[in-house]
Design an enzyme around this catalytic site. Structure first.
Site, PDB file in Angstrom:
ATOM      1  N   ASP A   1      20.275 102.006   8.256  1.00  0.00           N
ATOM      2  CA  ASP A   1      19.510 103.135   8.781  1.00  0.00           C
ATOM      3  C   ASP A   1      20.364 104.398   8.780  1.00  0.00           C
ATOM      4  O   ASP A   1      21.146 104.631   9.708  1.00  0.00           O
ATOM      5  CB  ASP A   1      19.047 102.818  10.209  1.00  0.00           C
ATOM      6  CG  ASP A   1      18.388 104.018  10.883  1.00  0.00           C
ATOM      7  OD1 ASP A   1      17.944 104.942  10.169  1.00  0.00           O
ATOM      8  OD2 ASP A   1      18.304 104.017  12.132  1.00  0.00           O
TER       9      ASP A   1
ATOM     10  N   ASN B   1      19.201 107.448   9.150  1.00  0.00           N
ATOM     11  CA  ASN B   1      18.537 108.518   9.897  1.00  0.00           C
ATOM     12  C   ASN B   1      18.242 109.749   9.040  1.00  0.00           C
ATOM     13  O   ASN B   1      18.549 110.890   9.420  1.00  0.00           O
ATOM     14  CB  ASN B   1      19.343 108.913  11.130  1.00  0.00           C
ATOM     15  CG  ASN B   1      19.146 107.960  12.295  1.00  0.00           C
ATOM     16  OD1 ASN B   1      20.119 107.554  12.933  1.00  0.00           O
ATOM     17  ND2 ASN B   1      17.918 107.578  12.589  1.00  0.00           N
TER      18      ASN B   1
ATOM     19  N   ASP C   1       8.212 101.482  19.706  1.00  0.00           N
ATOM     20  CA  ASP C   1       9.038 101.886  20.850  1.00  0.00           C
ATOM     21  C   ASP C   1       8.111 102.341  21.967  1.00  0.00           C
ATOM     22  O   ASP C   1       7.510 103.411  21.888  1.00  0.00           O
ATOM     23  CB  ASP C   1      10.005 103.008  20.459  1.00  0.00           C
ATOM     24  CG  ASP C   1      11.034 103.314  21.549  1.00  0.00           C
ATOM     25  OD1 ASP C   1      10.697 103.157  22.736  1.00  0.00           O
ATOM     26  OD2 ASP C   1      12.153 103.717  21.222  1.00  0.00           O
TER      27      ASP C   1
ATOM     28  N   HIS D   1      20.560  98.154  22.059  1.00  0.00           N
ATOM     29  CA  HIS D   1      21.900  98.679  22.340  1.00  0.00           C
ATOM     30  C   HIS D   1      22.606  97.884  23.446  1.00  0.00           C
ATOM     31  O   HIS D   1      23.709  98.267  23.865  1.00  0.00           O
ATOM     32  CB  HIS D   1      21.815 100.147  22.797  1.00  0.00           C
ATOM     33  CG  HIS D   1      21.592 101.129  21.690  1.00  0.00           C
ATOM     34  ND1 HIS D   1      20.450 101.143  20.928  1.00  0.00           N
ATOM     35  CD2 HIS D   1      22.368 102.148  21.221  1.00  0.00           C
ATOM     36  CE1 HIS D   1      20.527 102.134  20.047  1.00  0.00           C
ATOM     37  NE2 HIS D   1      21.677 102.757  20.198  1.00  0.00           N
TER      38      HIS D   1
ATOM     39  N   HIS E   1      12.331  99.651  17.820  1.00  0.00           N
ATOM     40  CA  HIS E   1      13.388 100.659  17.900  1.00  0.00           C
ATOM     41  C   HIS E   1      14.112 100.564  19.242  1.00  0.00           C
ATOM     42  O   HIS E   1      13.558 100.119  20.238  1.00  0.00           O
ATOM     43  CB  HIS E   1      12.753 102.042  17.742  1.00  0.00           C
ATOM     44  CG  HIS E   1      13.673 103.179  17.970  1.00  0.00           C
ATOM     45  ND1 HIS E   1      13.576 104.018  19.070  1.00  0.00           N
ATOM     46  CD2 HIS E   1      14.721 103.635  17.255  1.00  0.00           C
ATOM     47  CE1 HIS E   1      14.513 104.945  19.000  1.00  0.00           C
ATOM     48  NE2 HIS E   1      15.230 104.735  17.914  1.00  0.00           N
TER      49      HIS E   1
ATOM     50  N   LYS F   1      23.987 101.302  11.501  1.00  0.00           N
ATOM     51  CA  LYS F   1      23.639 102.716  11.613  1.00  0.00           C
ATOM     52  C   LYS F   1      24.474 103.497  10.618  1.00  0.00           C
ATOM     53  O   LYS F   1      25.695 103.584  10.734  1.00  0.00           O
ATOM     54  CB  LYS F   1      23.911 103.219  13.035  1.00  0.00           C
ATOM     55  CG  LYS F   1      23.624 104.699  13.238  1.00  0.00           C
ATOM     56  CD  LYS F   1      22.143 105.009  13.097  1.00  0.00           C
ATOM     57  CE  LYS F   1      21.355 104.594  14.304  1.00  0.00           C
ATOM     58  NZ  LYS F   1      19.925 104.986  14.216  1.00  0.00           N
TER      59      LYS F   1
ATOM     60  N   LYS G   1      21.941  95.097  11.738  1.00  0.00           N
ATOM     61  CA  LYS G   1      21.559  96.447  11.347  1.00  0.00           C
ATOM     62  C   LYS G   1      22.785  97.346  11.439  1.00  0.00           C
ATOM     63  O   LYS G   1      23.525  97.297  12.422  1.00  0.00           O
ATOM     64  CB  LYS G   1      20.456  96.983  12.265  1.00  0.00           C
ATOM     65  CG  LYS G   1      20.157  98.476  12.069  1.00  0.00           C
ATOM     66  CD  LYS G   1      18.997  98.911  12.925  1.00  0.00           C
ATOM     67  CE  LYS G   1      18.823 100.416  12.920  1.00  0.00           C
ATOM     68  NZ  LYS G   1      17.597 100.850  13.612  1.00  0.00           N
TER      69      LYS G   1
ATOM     70  N   ASN H   1      17.085 102.801  21.786  1.00  0.00           N
ATOM     71  CA  ASN H   1      18.053 103.825  22.108  1.00  0.00           C
ATOM     72  C   ASN H   1      18.919 103.256  23.221  1.00  0.00           C
ATOM     73  O   ASN H   1      18.649 102.164  23.711  1.00  0.00           O
ATOM     74  CB  ASN H   1      17.354 105.113  22.537  1.00  0.00           C
ATOM     75  CG  ASN H   1      18.179 106.350  22.276  1.00  0.00           C
ATOM     76  OD1 ASN H   1      19.395 106.336  22.376  1.00  0.00           O
ATOM     77  ND2 ASN H   1      17.507 107.443  21.929  1.00  0.00           N
TER      78      ASN H   1
ATOM     79  N   GLU I   1      15.818 101.637   6.377  1.00  0.00           N
ATOM     80  CA  GLU I   1      15.140 102.407   7.415  1.00  0.00           C
ATOM     81  C   GLU I   1      15.415 103.899   7.288  1.00  0.00           C
ATOM     82  O   GLU I   1      16.576 104.320   7.239  1.00  0.00           O
ATOM     83  CB  GLU I   1      15.596 101.910   8.795  1.00  0.00           C
ATOM     84  CG  GLU I   1      14.936 102.625   9.951  1.00  0.00           C
ATOM     85  CD  GLU I   1      15.447 102.134  11.292  1.00  0.00           C
ATOM     86  OE1 GLU I   1      15.307 102.880  12.289  1.00  0.00           O
ATOM     87  OE2 GLU I   1      15.993 101.016  11.360  1.00  0.00           O
TER      88      GLU I   1
ATOM     89  N   ASN J   1      11.162 104.859  12.308  1.00  0.00           N
ATOM     90  CA  ASN J   1      10.806 105.288  13.647  1.00  0.00           C
ATOM     91  C   ASN J   1      10.901 106.822  13.701  1.00  0.00           C
ATOM     92  O   ASN J   1      10.961 107.400  14.775  1.00  0.00           O
ATOM     93  CB  ASN J   1      11.723 104.671  14.710  1.00  0.00           C
ATOM     94  CG  ASN J   1      13.107 105.287  14.721  1.00  0.00           C
ATOM     95  OD1 ASN J   1      13.920 104.996  13.856  1.00  0.00           O
ATOM     96  ND2 ASN J   1      13.392 106.157  15.682  1.00  0.00           N
TER      97      ASN J   1
END
Length: 412
Positions: A210, A212, A282, A338, A309, A182, A180, A311, A235, A258
């Site tokens: 993703d 965001n 999540d 992460h 998801h 970001k 994935k 963080n 995403e 998410n």
């Protein structure tokens, strides 16, 4: 098994300068560790967000749980709801207050219940359907190091070559079999080039992107069409259920979220408009492991696929995520994590959690199957007290080095 003590400990650990649509990660990431101790001496662990506002709510609610049985989760939720004062109506807000505060206490109670009965948490959630839980290589554009610091071992990743090198490093070390990226950091064509470079370098590995919600509907559709046959899913390319629905109708791959479906009341409009095909679960903001299982059942009813998801988190959360994924039949996509970016920093003793071919073997010890490293907890608590950060603020940190930066969305 009556709750006799609740310990709430804020911690901070080093975080690399990971870029995202909101800015860049600060040098310290914050978490809150919860320990519940019962009258018969059993201890359960939970982990949640570390921002000061949330930490204060967790501390306030912890006092109200003294005297409750660890099985009394409905009463526990009601007491937290009464203290936080916003109830379920806040679930769609930034704070998602009640569910966020409740989650670490619920996880800790399940940890205790598993220890008391000698079974893993996944058995309390219906039993495991998989022995290992696959996770993805979570790639970020990043600086070589925080300004003023030496470069970290991951190095810079500011173009497709850097992203491919980062992927190769994480795959070699962890054995990940999906990737994935970001996005939302650079103009879409730059990120398209990075995805294509990843596809060329790892042709058999599923890819996700993703940004965001950094893109307009029109940009999202263009990117989705250009990456036809390359992405496993896209995403949160754009904001909101209506915008996602418009994109979903025009691109070939499923959309995941998410961001636009984060509370039960979002399901009817999202399903009616066919806005998403994949929900990223999540437990930290869906209200714990049991409530997340309920959301999984809802996804099954609506025919939604599922991932998970992530963080910035530590090992208590990784253990909870792994138990939940192991006991959720329809969570079939590899989960986000992460963990590599924490680079060995943790508050749990080494050995219970490890990556094998990109997956975490599910802990089989009672409860979560992890044990608190009290020396590490003390060090990270001291780091929290000294680091000077009380809330994550990627945007302000980025603006210290680039005053022109804006986190407005859509950006492209």
């Amino acid at each position: 098994m009556i709750i006799q003590q609740v310990h709430v400990t804020p911690v901070a650990f080093r975080d690399p300068p990971l870029l995202n649509a909101s800015g860049v990660h600060e040098p310290w990431a914050l978490r809150t560790i919860v320990e519940i101790v019962t009258d018969d001496g059993l201890t359960g662990l939970g982990e949640t967000y570390g921002d000061l506002h949330h930490l204060n709510r967790v501390r306030e609610c912890a006092k109200a749980l003294i005297g409750l049985d660890v099985h009394a989760l409905h009463t526990m939720y009601a007491r937290i709801d009464a203290i936080v004062g916003t109830g379920r109506q806040s679930a769609a807000t930034k704070e998602k207050s009640v569910d966020r505060v409740f989650s670490p206490f619920e996880v800790a109670c399940l940890d205790i219940r598993g220890k008391a009965t000698g079974v893993p948490v996944f058995d309390l959630l219906g039993g495991k359907v998989r022995d290992t839980v696959p996770y993805s290589a979570y790639l970020f554009y990043k600086w070589a190091g925080h300004p003023g610091d030496e470069p970290d071992r991951f190095g810079a990743a500011l173009d497709e070559a850097g992203i491919v090198a980062q992927a190769r490093l994480l795959i070699e070390e962890y054995g990940f079999t999906s990737i994935k990226l970001k996005g939302g950091v650079f103009p879409p064509d730059v990120e398209i080039a990075a995805i294509r470079a990843l596809h060329e370098a790892f042709p058999e590995v599923p890819l996700r992107l993703d940004p965001n919600a950094a893109w307009t509907v029109e940009t999202s559709i263009r990117v989705g069409r250009e990456l036809d046959g390359v992405l496993q899913y896209l995403e949160d390319p754009t904001a909101g259920i209506a915008g996602m629905a418009e994109v979903a109708a025009a691109v070939p791959m499923p959309l995941a979220t998410n961001m636009c479906v984060v509370a039960p009341e979002h399901f009817p409009p999202a399903m009616a408009s066919h806005a998403i095909g994949v929900l990223l679960l999540d437990h930290h903001y869906w209200g714990g492991l049991v409530r997340s299982s309920h959301i999984a059942a809802m996804c099954d009813a609506f025919g939604l696929a599922m991932s998970m998801h992530s963080n910035s988190h530590l090992g208590i959360s990784l253990a909870a995520m792994t138990h939940l994924a192991a006991a959720t039949p329809n969570l079939t996509f590899a989960c986000d994590t992460h963990t590599p970016w924490q680079d060995g920093q943790d508050v749990v003793l080494a050995g219970a959690l490890r990556f094998v071919h990109g997956a975490v073997p599910v802990p089989v010890g009672p409860g979560l199957g992890v044990e608190l490293d009290r020396d590490a907890l003390a060090v990270m608590n001291e780091q929290y007290e000294k680091c000077g950060i009380t809330a994550r603020d990627d945007t302000s940190y980025m603006q210290r080095f680039d005053p022109s930066f804006t986190a407005r969305r859509p950006r492209w």
